[in-house]
Write a protein that holds these residues in place. Structure first.
Motif: not given
Length: 372
Positions: A111-113, A121-124, A128-133
């Motif tokens: 999940g995100p940091a 965080n749509p399409v979580a 692939p990142t730790v930043i929410p979409t």
């Protein structure tokens, strides 16, 4: 594409030793139009309590000495958002490593940091990142690449004597090559319609599908943020909602290859500036005044030893001769002479592992914009 002036922060995602700091110096000549933020996410990636790197896991003294031991991803993002909201005269320009926000070694984040998990965080499941979409959508994403045969040996040199005494990086970590993370970020942004291709690589049906995806993610994020008025954990929710709602649509894929930059700086930068909505001025290719040198030294000092060439430079001019492509045998011989047999083997293995990801991104690279 919208004709509305785009004030989204420009984010140059790259990998180590891609001539990215020389590229950044070009845009540092425009304090009238741009506020440059140099590699901000490395603080949280290497040193903070949410760090993903293992480089300093067992060296608390080094983490504390850095001054970033308490920096979380939210601290970095808040700094960027503050610049975006409070400065209406300049546009934020960020250069940073993709692997600072994409877990290395192909790991999928759970999940995100944690410090950013209050943001929608749509399409979580595919991020692939730790930043929410929702936050990723606030940026104008661009990419800078260089062939691994050039970047990897250069990075290896920074981790061995004598240079490692300055950099503080005493071990070469192949996971820091950065190509797979850069590709994963690119593919996610592309698949979700945040960056779009207008050439043969995307069919009209695919573009329409990605356009629908972009609008859906944007709508979900705007709604989620706007519904958090009064949420003590997210004071900026309504402001972020308005910011994203007023953000123009997807941006055109923009990839720069360092070889093009070195061979034709002006043509390459003209093409890049046109793509991101920055007025190009040939004067951007020179920074020989005292103020520019002082600003660069202050901005780059936290990564001591990595940016010496860029700090010492005063301009960006075409190299006299295009780089010669060596055979594999010639490369191995050169690397063995410079770095020994073990170094040569490590470099070769790392280069070969990353060529496919470089070549994938290379096919999207902008062509230099030639003067008529």
């Amino acid at each position: 594409m919208s004709s509305t002036p785009d004030r989204r922060p420009i984010f140059v995602a790259t990998h180590p030793r891609a001539c990215s700091t020389a590229f950044e110096r070009v845009f540092m000549t425009r304090p009238d139009a741009l506020t440059c933020v140099h590699e901000p996410f490395g603080d949280a990636f290497y040193y903070g309590p949410e760090r993903m790197s293992t480089r300093y896991d067992h060296d608390e003294a080094a983490r504390e000495k850095s001054g970033y031991a308490q920096v979380r991803y939210d601290d970095v993002m808040s700094r960027i958002l503050k610049e975006m909201f409070e400065n209406d005269k300049t546009r934020v320009f960020i250069k940073d490593m993709a692997y600072y926000i994409v877990p290395p070694s192909g790991d999928r984040p759970s999940g995100p940091a944690r410090s950013l998990d209050r943001h929608p965080n749509p399409v979580a499941d595919s991020n692939p990142t730790v930043i929410p979409t929702s936050l990723l959508m606030l940026f104008h994403w661009t990419f800078l690449i260089r062939h691994p045969r050039k970047a990897i040996p250069s990075y290896y040199r920074c981790t061995i004597p004598p240079l490692n005494k300055k950099t503080g990086f005493d071990e070469f970590m192949p996971s820091e090559a950065g190509y797979v993370e850069l590709r994963r970020l690119f593919e996610f942004l592309h698949a979700k319609g945040i960056i779009v291709e207008e050439s043969k690589y995307d069919s009209e049906e695919t573009r329409n599908s990605r356009g629908t995806m972009f609008r859906q993610i944007k709508g979900d994020s705007v709604s989620a943020w706007s519904g958090r008025d009064g949420d003590e954990r997210l004071e900026q929710g309504p402001a972020l909602s308005r910011q994203l709602e007023n953000t123009p649509g997807p941006v055109k894929i923009t990839v720069i290859d360092a070889d093009d930059l070195l061979d034709d700086p002006e043509g390459t930068l003209r093409a890049y500036c046109e793509a991101v909505g920055v007025d190009f001025d040939p004067k951007m290719l020179k920074w020989d005044d005292d103020e520019s040198q002082r600003t660069a030294k202050e901005a780059f000092e936290k990564w001591n030893g990595f940016h010496d060439d860029a700090i010492g430079s005063t301009e960006l001019t075409p190299r006299a001769h295009k780089a010669k492509t060596l055979t594999k045998e010639e490369e191995d011989k050169e690397w063995k002479e410079k770095y020994g047999e073990e170094g040569q083997k490590i470099i070769r293995e790392t280069v070969d592992k990353n060529v496919a990801d470089y070549e994938y991104l290379k096919k999207f690279a902008l062509k230099p914009n030639k003067m008529e």
